[in-house]
Design an enzyme around this catalytic site. Structure first.
Site, short mmCIF file in Angstrom:
data_model
loop_
_atom_site.label_atom_id
_atom_site.label_comp_id
_atom_site.label_asym_id
_atom_site.label_seq_id
_atom_site.Cartn_x
_atom_site.Cartn_y
_atom_site.Cartn_z
N ILE A 113 3.65 -2.03 11.16
CA ILE A 113 3.09 -0.85 10.63
C ILE A 113 1.81 -1.31 10.31
CG2 ILE A 113 4.72 0.01 10.34
CD1 ILE A 113 4.25 -1.41 7.00
N ASP A 114 0.97 -2.65 10.54
CA ASP A 114 -0.93 -2.90 9.99
C ASP A 114 -1.38 -3.22 11.16
OD1 ASP A 114 0.41 -4.25 7.36
OD2 ASP A 114 1.27 -6.29 7.96
N GLY A 171 5.03 -8.76 15.44
CA GLY A 171 3.37 -8.82 15.06
C GLY A 171 3.06 -10.23 15.31
N GLY A 225 9.19 -7.79 10.28
CA GLY A 225 9.53 -6.64 9.40
C GLY A 225 10.22 -5.98 10.19
N GLU A 264 -2.37 -3.36 -0.43
CA GLU A 264 -1.89 -4.37 -1.58
C GLU A 264 -2.13 -5.28 -1.57
OE1 GLU A 264 2.17 -5.10 -0.10
OE2 GLU A 264 2.18 -4.64 1.75
N ARG A 307 -2.27 6.99 -13.34
CA ARG A 307 -0.66 6.08 -13.18
C ARG A 307 -0.94 5.85 -11.68
NH1 ARG A 307 0.08 7.33 -17.35
NH2 ARG A 307 1.11 8.82 -18.52
N ARG A 339 8.16 2.11 5.91
CA ARG A 339 8.29 1.39 7.32
C ARG A 339 10.29 2.43 8.05
NH1 ARG A 339 7.31 -3.98 8.09
NH2 ARG A 339 6.64 -5.31 6.46
N ARG A 381 -4.91 13.67 -13.76
CA ARG A 381 -5.48 12.61 -13.41
C ARG A 381 -5.23 11.08 -12.46
NH1 ARG A 381 1.26 12.33 -14.77
NH2 ARG A 381 1.66 12.66 -17.17
#
Length: 359
Positions: free
Chosen positions: A137-138, A113, A11, A233, A277, A286, A173
């Protein structure tokens, strides 16, 4: 004359060009006119199919602040590397070795990575001279405290959470911000703390929806009419964590949620009065220019990689440990994932200031 190939794999992220520049400029300083640098296009695919070009010094000028990668990148799953391609009968490992020798490389520098490092180690074991830099980025590459790209992505994810605060408070919210990270939650943890999230959900700590509901109701009773959840995620519930991989995969396939954030939103909306939301910044995390921290880190990594090549110390990744740049054997890096220890100081700090992990 030394001949060095450079490729970026996996990535994309901020800092790839800064790292390429750091390697190249340092090599030119180390070897002066006794060096040729070659760009291998689109990751390992370029090494497999011989998509390689000779670079000049001017190719590395003006790219310190440029996002993405001037060499292009692609994903080549490690598990498929020894599988012969049925369509064109390509032996990937043989092709990479043949092209390495055809171009008479003394070393290839690999930026990537976890999956990238598995293949880098494989090539090293096959006799190729390899030096690597940890990119993701992880921040989940074993053997380094920090990967480049992480801090830049963290800055973006934090800004998203910052901006969500104003609309969340205005409308009363519950906002769920889904942060990248399938297998580990370093990015969500850092951005969640920096952005003042009330809840952080991580792959390493399975959540209990009832505890999330209780927390939100408690906040509302205390006069706080909004809540912000930073959700990785790859976040997972306790019920899902108890399932076998096949069971979980089947369950996810049977559900219509676009991602885990929408699943959490649906679960919460059934038990709380506030509107829920979801915000998914996705690949924004990224993109863009690397932050100052990453530019410095990339330059340090690049200079260290050039020094390893100068000294013939191949088969190593350049890592950062206790703020010192150190060589880490590829054999120790490959196949290992740097997860968040659930009892680490950062988790404890978050709990101390009242952040919930849904457990």
């Amino acid at each position: 004359m030394k001949k060095i190939g450079i490729l970026t794999s996996g990535g994309d992220c901020q800092g790839l060009n800064a790292a390429i520049r750091g390697v190249a400029k340092s090599l030119y300083e180390e070897f002066e006119d006794d060096i040729e640098i070659y760009g291998i296009r689109n990751g390992y695919a370029g090494l497999i199919y011989g998509d390689i070009k000779k670079m000049t010094k001017s190719d590395f000028s003006g790219i310190l602040t440029l996002g993405g990668t001037i060499l292009g990148t692609s994903r080549q799953p490690f598990k498929m590397m020894r599988v012969i391609d049925e369509k064109d009968q390509i032996d990937k490992i043989k092709n990479m070795k043949d092209n390495y020798r055809k171009w008479d490389f003394d070393c290839i520098v690999v930026l990537g990575g976890n999956g990238t490092h598995k293949t880098a180690n494989l090539l090293s074991e096959e006799g190729l001279n390899v030096v690597s830099l940890p990119k993701t980025i992880d921040n989940d590459v074993w053997g380094t405290d920090m990967t480049f790209g992480f801090q830049s992505a963290c800055d973006i994810a934090t800004e998203v959470i910052d901006c969500i605060h104003t609309t969340a408070t205005s409308h009363g919210r519950i906002f769920i911000v889904e942060v990248m990270g399938h297998k580990v939650g370093w990015l969500t943890l850092h951005a969640g703390i920096a952005g003042g999230a009330d809840v952080i959900l991580l792959p390493e700590i399975p959540y209990d929806i009832e505890k999330l509901v209780a927390l939100i109701n408690k906040r509302e009773s205390a006069g706080k009419n909004f809540s912000i959840l930073a959700v990785a995620e790859g976040a997972i519930s306790r019920q899902e964590a108890a399932m076998k991989k096949k069971e979980l995969k089947a369950l996810r396939a049977s559900q219509s949620y676009p991602s885990v954030a929408y699943k959490v939103a649906d679960e919460l909306s059934k038990h709380v009065d506030n509107e829920v939301r979801v915000t998914v910044p996705g690949h924004f995390q990224r993109g863009g220019s690397p932050c100052a921290y990453d530019r410095v880190l990339c330059t340090r990594f690049g200079a260290a990689a050039a020094k390893l090549i100068k000294n013939g110390k191949y088969g190593n990744m350049v890592g950062l440990q206790n703020n010192r740049i150190v060589p880490v054997p590829l054999s120790e890096v490959a196949g290992k994932l740097k997860k968040i220890p659930v009892d680490c100081d950062l988790i404890d700090t978050a709990r101390e200031v009242g952040i919930s992990f849904g457990d």
